[in-house]
Design an enzyme around this catalytic site. Structure first.
Site, short mmCIF file in Angstrom:
data_model
loop_
_atom_site.label_atom_id
_atom_site.label_comp_id
_atom_site.label_asym_id
_atom_site.label_seq_id
_atom_site.Cartn_x
_atom_site.Cartn_y
_atom_site.Cartn_z
N ASP A 108 0.83 -1.21 0.00
CA ASP A 108 0.00 0.00 0.00
C ASP A 108 0.86 1.26 0.00
O ASP A 108 1.97 1.27 0.54
CB ASP A 108 -0.92 -0.03 1.23
CG ASP A 108 -2.04 0.98 1.13
OD1 ASP A 108 -2.38 1.41 0.00
OD2 ASP A 108 -2.61 1.33 2.19
N HIS A 165 2.58 3.54 -9.00
CA HIS A 165 2.31 2.13 -9.28
C HIS A 165 3.49 1.51 -10.05
O HIS A 165 3.88 0.37 -9.78
CB HIS A 165 1.02 1.99 -10.09
CG HIS A 165 -0.21 2.40 -9.32
ND1 HIS A 165 -0.44 1.98 -8.02
CD2 HIS A 165 -1.25 3.19 -9.64
CE1 HIS A 165 -1.58 2.51 -7.60
NE2 HIS A 165 -2.10 3.25 -8.55
N LEU A 202 10.61 -20.56 -4.45
CA LEU A 202 9.62 -19.67 -3.82
C LEU A 202 8.27 -19.76 -4.54
O LEU A 202 8.22 -19.79 -5.77
CB LEU A 202 10.15 -18.23 -3.92
CG LEU A 202 9.23 -17.10 -3.47
CD1 LEU A 202 9.07 -17.11 -1.95
CD2 LEU A 202 9.78 -15.75 -3.92
C1 IPE Z 1 -5.55 -2.54 -0.16
O1 IPE Z 1 -5.19 -1.21 -0.29
C2 IPE Z 1 -5.50 -3.23 -1.49
C3 IPE Z 1 -4.17 -3.42 -2.07
C4 IPE Z 1 -3.05 -3.09 -1.53
C5 IPE Z 1 -4.16 -4.05 -3.37
P1 IPE Z 1 -6.27 -0.05 -0.48
O2 IPE Z 1 -5.50 1.20 -0.65
O3 IPE Z 1 -7.23 -0.42 -1.54
O4 IPE Z 1 -7.03 -0.09 0.92
P2 IPE Z 1 -7.88 1.04 1.67
O5 IPE Z 1 -8.91 1.53 0.71
O6 IPE Z 1 -6.92 2.13 2.05
O7 IPE Z 1 -8.44 0.34 2.87
C1 IPE Z 2 -1.46 0.31 -3.41
O1 IPE Z 2 -1.28 1.69 -3.44
C2 IPE Z 2 -1.79 -0.27 -4.77
C3 IPE Z 2 -3.22 -0.64 -4.94
C4 IPE Z 2 -4.15 -0.56 -4.02
C5 IPE Z 2 -3.60 -1.16 -6.22
P1 IPE Z 2 -2.49 2.70 -3.44
O2 IPE Z 2 -2.90 2.97 -4.84
O3 IPE Z 2 -3.58 2.23 -2.54
O4 IPE Z 2 -1.81 4.00 -2.84
P2 IPE Z 2 -2.41 4.97 -1.73
O5 IPE Z 2 -2.85 4.12 -0.59
O6 IPE Z 2 -3.54 5.70 -2.39
O7 IPE Z 2 -1.27 5.85 -1.39
MG MG Z 3 -4.02 2.47 -0.60
#
Ligand code: IPE
Ligand code: IPE
Ligand code: MG
Length: 251
Positions: free
Chosen positions: A25, A42, A136
């Site tokens: 995240d 990303h 792995l």
């Molecule tokens: C969880 O992260 C999903 C992934 C890392 C793929 P999100 O960014 O979607 O979660 P919330 O919305 O902050 O809970």
């Molecule tokens: C995690 O990073 C990737 C996915 C959930 C696909 P985020 O896109 O949730 O990044 P933040 O949490 O908005 O910073």
């Molecule tokens: Mg996120």
């Protein structure tokens, strides 16, 4: 007197946990903090994933599960979803051969039915190509939601009951667990979430019943081997009791 050399084999207590799961995240916030578009976060996140897969293999982790797209992430803007799907396509096309060469087995969990046909085909290709690998195991949670997965497992049990193949009273936690996407896998020992958020966001709710949770304040694109090792060190400081009184050292 000269000091005795340190033993070259690490004691069992510091061996890597068998199954580590990561909620990757903070890509968007990493980018926003630098005035860059979220898509750049990303892309850098994919690089962090490559580093982490390499480190996990070197550290002796047997299974690495990564949360790469949640069932709820479809609610993001179309452009971001396009970016994320594009990155998954690129990752499989560019990295699959390398993963295979490194004896990595790739498996994907989550709902497949509503994926674009080309993505579904890539997922199947990755699983098929690497299914005999013994190094792995990387489990990619894609279009994954734990509640949806549990509901699917419950539906599978209901179908068997309806068909007369299963008695309702024979339904146990193990029976339900055996119908989850993760049926053949041990539960995660350690779940790491980056970015400072401290929640599971519908990830491995069933399987994580006794996982140790480690929340790391850095954004996913900055994650590296040192951060993984630090999370594993934290895991080794925990005492796992599984409801009992005797501590189990995680390994
Ligand atoms: C969880 O992260 C999903 C992934 C890392 C793929 P999100 O960014 O979607 O979660 P919330 O919305 O902050 O809970
Ligand atoms: C995690 O990073 C990737 C996915 C959930 C696909 P985020 O896109 O949730 O990044 P933040 O949490 O908005 O910073
Ligand atoms: Mg996120």
């Amino acid at each position: 007197m000269p000091q005795k050399p340190l033993p070259s084999i690490l004691p069992a207590a510091s061996a890597a946990p068998r199954h580590v799961a990561i909620i990757m995240d903070g890509n968007g916030r990493w980018a926003e903090a630098r005035g860059l578009p979220r898509g750049e976060g990303h892309r850098r996140g994919v690089e962090a994933l490559r580093r982490t897969v390499g480190a996990a293999g070197e550290l002796g982790i047997a299974i690495l599960t990564i949360f790469s797209f949640s069932a709820e992430n479809w609610s993001r803007p179309q452009a971001e979803i396009r970016d994320l799907m594009g990155l998954l396509r690129l990752f499989i096309r560019n990295d699959l051969a390398d993963l295979h060469r490194n004896n990595v087995r790739v498996m994907v969990i989550g709902e497949r039915d509503d994926l674009a046909p080309d993505i579904r085909a890539l997922v199947e290709e990755a699983e098929e190509l690497t299914k005999g690998n013994t190094g792995l195991t990387v489990i990619v949670a894609f279009n994954y939601g734990s509640r949806q997965e549990i509901a699917r497992a419950a539906r599978a049990l209901a179908v068997e009951v309806h068909a007369g193949r299963l008695e309702p009273k024979a339904i146990t936690a193990d029976q339900l667990g055996a119908r989850l996407d993760t049926a053949a896998l041990p539960d995660p020992d350690l779940i790491i979430r980056t970015s400072g958020e401290q929640r599971l966001s519908n990830f491995l709710l069933w399987q994580g019943a006794y996982s140790e949770l480690v929340f790391v304040p850095i954004y996913w694109p900055d994650f590296d081997r040192a951060a993984l090792e630090a999370a594993i060190d934290e895991y080794h400081r925990r005492e796992r009791r599984f409801g009992g009184l005797v501590a189990h050292t995680g390994s």
